[in-house]
Motif scaffolding. Structure first.
Motif, PDB file in Angstrom:
ATOM      1  N   LEU A  33       0.870  -1.170   0.000  1.00 18.02           N
ATOM      2  CA  LEU A  33       0.000   0.000   0.000  1.00 18.02           C
ATOM      3  C   LEU A  33       0.906   1.219   0.000  1.00 18.02           C
ATOM      4  O   LEU A  33       1.774   1.359   0.866  1.00 18.02           O
ATOM      5  CB  LEU A  33      -0.903   0.006   1.232  1.00 18.02           C
ATOM      6  N   VAL A  34       0.714   2.098  -0.975  1.00 20.89           N
ATOM      7  CA  VAL A  34       1.557   3.279  -1.114  1.00 20.89           C
ATOM      8  C   VAL A  34       0.739   4.500  -0.697  1.00 20.89           C
ATOM      9  O   VAL A  34      -0.310   4.788  -1.282  1.00 20.89           O
ATOM     10  CB  VAL A  34       2.068   3.438  -2.559  1.00 20.89           C
ATOM     11  N   LEU A  35       1.222   5.211   0.312  1.00 22.46           N
ATOM     12  CA  LEU A  35       0.546   6.400   0.824  1.00 22.46           C
ATOM     13  C   LEU A  35       1.324   7.638   0.413  1.00 22.46           C
ATOM     14  O   LEU A  35       2.476   7.813   0.812  1.00 22.46           O
ATOM     15  CB  LEU A  35       0.444   6.345   2.348  1.00 22.46           C
ATOM     16  N   GLY A  36       0.698   8.491  -0.386  1.00 25.37           N
ATOM     17  CA  GLY A  36       1.339   9.737  -0.775  1.00 25.37           C
ATOM     18  C   GLY A  36       1.027  10.824   0.224  1.00 25.37           C
ATOM     19  O   GLY A  36      -0.136  11.039   0.593  1.00 25.37           O
ATOM     20  N   LEU A  37       2.066  11.494   0.698  1.00 25.44           N
ATOM     21  CA  LEU A  37       1.858  12.618   1.613  1.00 25.44           C
ATOM     22  C   LEU A  37       1.335  13.804   0.812  1.00 25.44           C
ATOM     23  O   LEU A  37       1.988  14.272  -0.128  1.00 25.44           O
ATOM     24  CB  LEU A  37       3.160  12.981   2.328  1.00 25.44           C
ATOM     25  N   ALA A  38       0.156  14.250   1.180  1.00 27.48           N
ATOM     26  CA  ALA A  38      -0.472  15.351   0.440  1.00 27.48           C
ATOM     27  C   ALA A  38       0.246  16.674   0.729  1.00 27.48           C
ATOM     28  O   ALA A  38       0.681  16.905   1.853  1.00 27.48           O
ATOM     29  CB  ALA A  38      -1.936  15.468   0.846  1.00 27.48           C
ATOM     30  N   ARG A  39       0.346  17.474  -0.312  1.00 25.56           N
ATOM     31  CA  ARG A  39      -0.188  17.150  -1.617  1.00 25.56           C
ATOM     32  C   ARG A  39       0.893  16.659  -2.580  1.00 25.56           C
ATOM     33  O   ARG A  39       0.676  15.799  -3.418  1.00 25.56           O
ATOM     34  CB  ARG A  39      -0.882  18.395  -2.209  1.00 25.56           C
ATOM     35  N   GLY A  40       2.088  17.233  -2.469  1.00 29.31           N
ATOM     36  CA  GLY A  40       3.120  16.969  -3.456  1.00 29.31           C
ATOM     37  C   GLY A  40       3.618  15.544  -3.520  1.00 29.31           C
ATOM     38  O   GLY A  40       4.156  15.120  -4.541  1.00 29.31           O
ATOM     39  N   GLY A  41       3.426  14.778  -2.462  1.00 32.79           N
ATOM     40  CA  GLY A  41       3.884  13.399  -2.485  1.00 32.79           C
ATOM     41  C   GLY A  41       2.981  12.463  -3.268  1.00 32.79           C
ATOM     42  O   GLY A  41       3.397  11.359  -3.620  1.00 32.79           O
ATOM     43  N   VAL A  42       1.759  12.900  -3.571  1.00 34.01           N
ATOM     44  CA  VAL A  42       0.811  11.992  -4.223  1.00 34.01           C
ATOM     45  C   VAL A  42       1.215  11.660  -5.671  1.00 34.01           C
ATOM     46  O   VAL A  42       1.164  10.487  -6.058  1.00 34.01           O
ATOM     47  CB  VAL A  42      -0.623  12.543  -4.133  1.00 34.01           C
ATOM     48  N   PRO A  43       1.637  12.634  -6.499  1.00 27.98           N
ATOM     49  CA  PRO A  43       2.086  12.239  -7.841  1.00 27.98           C
ATOM     50  C   PRO A  43       3.295  11.311  -7.819  1.00 27.98           C
ATOM     51  O   PRO A  43       3.412  10.419  -8.674  1.00 27.98           O
ATOM     52  CB  PRO A  43       2.438  13.583  -8.501  1.00 27.98           C
ATOM     53  N   VAL A  44       4.196  11.498  -6.873  1.00 31.28           N
ATOM     54  CA  VAL A  44       5.347  10.599  -6.737  1.00 31.28           C
ATOM     55  C   VAL A  44       4.866   9.210  -6.335  1.00 31.28           C
ATOM     56  O   VAL A  44       5.274   8.193  -6.908  1.00 31.28           O
ATOM     57  CB  VAL A  44       6.341  11.149  -5.693  1.00 31.28           C
ATOM     58  N   ALA A  45       3.976   9.162  -5.353  1.00 31.78           N
ATOM     59  CA  ALA A  45       3.450   7.887  -4.867  1.00 31.78           C
ATOM     60  C   ALA A  45       2.660   7.157  -5.944  1.00 31.78           C
ATOM     61  O   ALA A  45       2.674   5.920  -6.006  1.00 31.78           O
ATOM     62  CB  ALA A  45       2.569   8.124  -3.639  1.00 31.78           C
ATOM     63  N   ASP A  46       1.960   7.901  -6.787  1.00 30.25           N
ATOM     64  CA  ASP A  46       1.180   7.280  -7.856  1.00 30.25           C
ATOM     65  C   ASP A  46       2.082   6.487  -8.794  1.00 30.25           C
ATOM     66  O   ASP A  46       1.750   5.361  -9.184  1.00 30.25           O
ATOM     67  CB  ASP A  46       0.424   8.357  -8.619  1.00 30.25           C
ATOM     68  N   ASP A 131       2.616  -4.241   3.851  1.00 32.00           N
ATOM     69  CA  ASP A 131       3.790  -3.390   3.684  1.00 32.00           C
ATOM     70  C   ASP A 131       3.301  -2.021   3.225  1.00 32.00           C
ATOM     71  O   ASP A 131       2.693  -1.893   2.150  1.00 32.00           O
ATOM     72  CB  ASP A 131       4.734  -3.973   2.629  1.00 32.00           C
ATOM     73  N   VAL A 132       3.546  -1.018   4.037  1.00 33.86           N
ATOM     74  CA  VAL A 132       3.074   0.334   3.751  1.00 33.86           C
ATOM     75  C   VAL A 132       4.269   1.220   3.426  1.00 33.86           C
ATOM     76  O   VAL A 132       5.225   1.301   4.209  1.00 33.86           O
ATOM     77  CB  VAL A 132       2.282   0.920   4.938  1.00 33.86           C
ATOM     78  N   LEU A 133       4.213   1.859   2.279  1.00 34.74           N
ATOM     79  CA  LEU A 133       5.253   2.798   1.872  1.00 34.74           C
ATOM     80  C   LEU A 133       4.682   4.206   1.962  1.00 34.74           C
ATOM     81  O   LEU A 133       3.685   4.533   1.298  1.00 34.74           O
ATOM     82  CB  LEU A 133       5.710   2.536   0.437  1.00 34.74           C
ATOM     83  N   VAL A 134       5.275   5.032   2.793  1.00 35.70           N
ATOM     84  CA  VAL A 134       4.907   6.447   2.896  1.00 35.70           C
ATOM     85  C   VAL A 134       5.849   7.224   1.978  1.00 35.70           C
ATOM     86  O   VAL A 134       7.063   7.177   2.166  1.00 35.70           O
ATOM     87  CB  VAL A 134       4.999   6.947   4.347  1.00 35.70           C
ATOM     88  N   VAL A 135       5.286   7.908   0.987  1.00 38.11           N
ATOM     89  CA  VAL A 135       6.079   8.525  -0.067  1.00 38.11           C
ATOM     90  C   VAL A 135       5.832  10.025  -0.103  1.00 38.11           C
ATOM     91  O   VAL A 135       4.683  10.482  -0.063  1.00 38.11           O
ATOM     92  CB  VAL A 135       5.731   7.903  -1.441  1.00 38.11           C
ATOM     93  N   ASP A 136       6.915  10.791  -0.198  1.00 40.39           N
ATOM     94  CA  ASP A 136       6.798  12.244  -0.361  1.00 40.39           C
ATOM     95  C   ASP A 136       7.701  12.677  -1.508  1.00 40.39           C
ATOM     96  O   ASP A 136       8.528  11.894  -2.001  1.00 40.39           O
ATOM     97  CB  ASP A 136       7.171  12.965   0.929  1.00 40.39           C
ATOM     98  N   ASP A 137       7.569  13.943  -1.927  1.00 44.87           N
ATOM     99  CA  ASP A 137       8.414  14.438  -3.012  1.00 44.87           C
ATOM    100  C   ASP A 137       9.799  14.845  -2.526  1.00 44.87           C
ATOM    101  O   ASP A 137      10.693  15.124  -3.329  1.00 44.87           O
ATOM    102  CB  ASP A 137       7.746  15.586  -3.769  1.00 44.87           C
TER     103      ASP A 137
END
Length: 223
Positions: A33-46, A131-137
Motif C-alpha cells: 500500500l503506497v501512501l502519498g503525503l499530500a499534496r506533493g507526495g501523491v504524484p510521486v506515490a502514484d 507493507d506500507v510505503l509512505v512517499v513524499d516528493d
C-alpha cells in the motif's frame, strides 16, 4: 542504503516517482500500500504504486508552526494519529505541547477536512498487516514525515517504509528511528529546499490529488 549524489535533478514529480520506483521494485513487497503525503507526495506515490502493482491512498500531515512564525515547523499532526513535536526545538523556544494545543487542534481539523475531500466519502484503505510505503516528493525537516509514520504505525502494518526522491541527510538519519527502512535516491550535502532538485516543482492542487486517487482506484478495480 540510499544512493547518494549531489547532482541529481528531476524533471517533475512523475519523473521522480518513476526513478524512485526503479529502486523500490528491486525489493520484495507483501500486499503493498503506497501512501502519498499530500499534496506533493501523491504524484510521486502514484508512479510508485503503479510500478509495484500496489494500492494508492493519501495521507495528510499538517505542520504545527511556532507562535508568530508560520513557516517554522516545530511539529506536525495527522487526521487521527498522535501529534509529533521536535523536543529540542521546543526546549530551545521555551515551549511545551500544551502551549501549542490550539494550533494542534486547528491543524488536525484541517487534516481531517482534507482527508474527507480527497477520499470523496470513502474510508481509507486498510493498512493492517501490509507493507506500507509512505512517499513524499522530498524530505526536509522531517516533522510531517515523522507524524505520518507514527500515524501509520497505529494501524499495525507488517512493515512501514518511508521513501522520497531526495532527502536532507540528517533528517533521513533521524527518520530511521521511525520506520523499518528509509529509501532516498539522493541525500545531498547542502540540501537547501526540496524544490531545488526539480526543474518543474509547481504546486500540486487538491483536484490533482483527487484525480490521481480516482485513477488509481480504477486501476485496482480493473476499470
Amino acid at each position: 542504503m540510499p544512493y547518494t549524489t549531489a547532482d541529481i535533478t528531476f524533471a517533475d514529480r512523475r519523473d521522480a516517482g518513476e526513478r524512485l520506483a526503479d529502486m523500490l521494485v528491486e525489493a520484495q513487497w507483501t500486499d503493498p500500500l503506497v501512501l502519498g503525503l499530500a499534496r506533493g507526495g501523491v504524484p510521486v506515490a502514484d508512479a510508485v504504486a503503479d510500478r509495484l502493482d500496489g494500492e494508492l491512498d493519501v495521507l495528510v500531515a499538517r505542520k504545527i508552526a511556532a507562535p508568530g512564525q508560520p513557516e517554522f515547523g516545530v511539529g506536525a499532526v495527522t487526521a487521527e494519529g498522535p501529534a509529533y513535536f521536535h523536543e529540542d526545538t521546543l526546549r530551545r523556544l521555551g515551549l511545551t505541547p500544551s502551549d501549542l494545543a490550539a494550533a494542534t487542534a486547528t491543524e488536525r481539523a484541517e487534516a481531517r477536512r482534507r482527508v474527507r475531500h480527497y477520499h470523496q466519502g470513502r474510508e481509507h484503505i486498510p493498512r493492517h498487516g501490509r507493507d506500507v510505503l509512505v512517499v513524499d516528493d522530498g524530505l526536509a525537516t522531517g516533522v510531517t514525515a515523522t507524524a505520518a509514520l507514527r500515524a501509520v504505525a497505529e494501524d499495525a502494518p507488517r512493515r512501514v517504509v518511508f521513501a522520497a526522491p531526495v532527502c536532507a541527510p540528517e533528517s533521513a538519519d533521524r527518520l530511521r528511528h521511525e520506520a523499518d527502512d528509509v529509501v532516498c535516491l539522493a541525500t545531498p550535502e547542502g540540501f537547501g529546499a526540496v524544490g531545488m532538485w526539480y526543474r518543474d516543482f509547481h504546486q500540486t492542487t487538491d483536484e490533482r490529488v483527487v484525480s490521481l486517487l480516482e485513477a488509481a482506484r480504477g486501476r485496482t478495480l480493473g476499470e
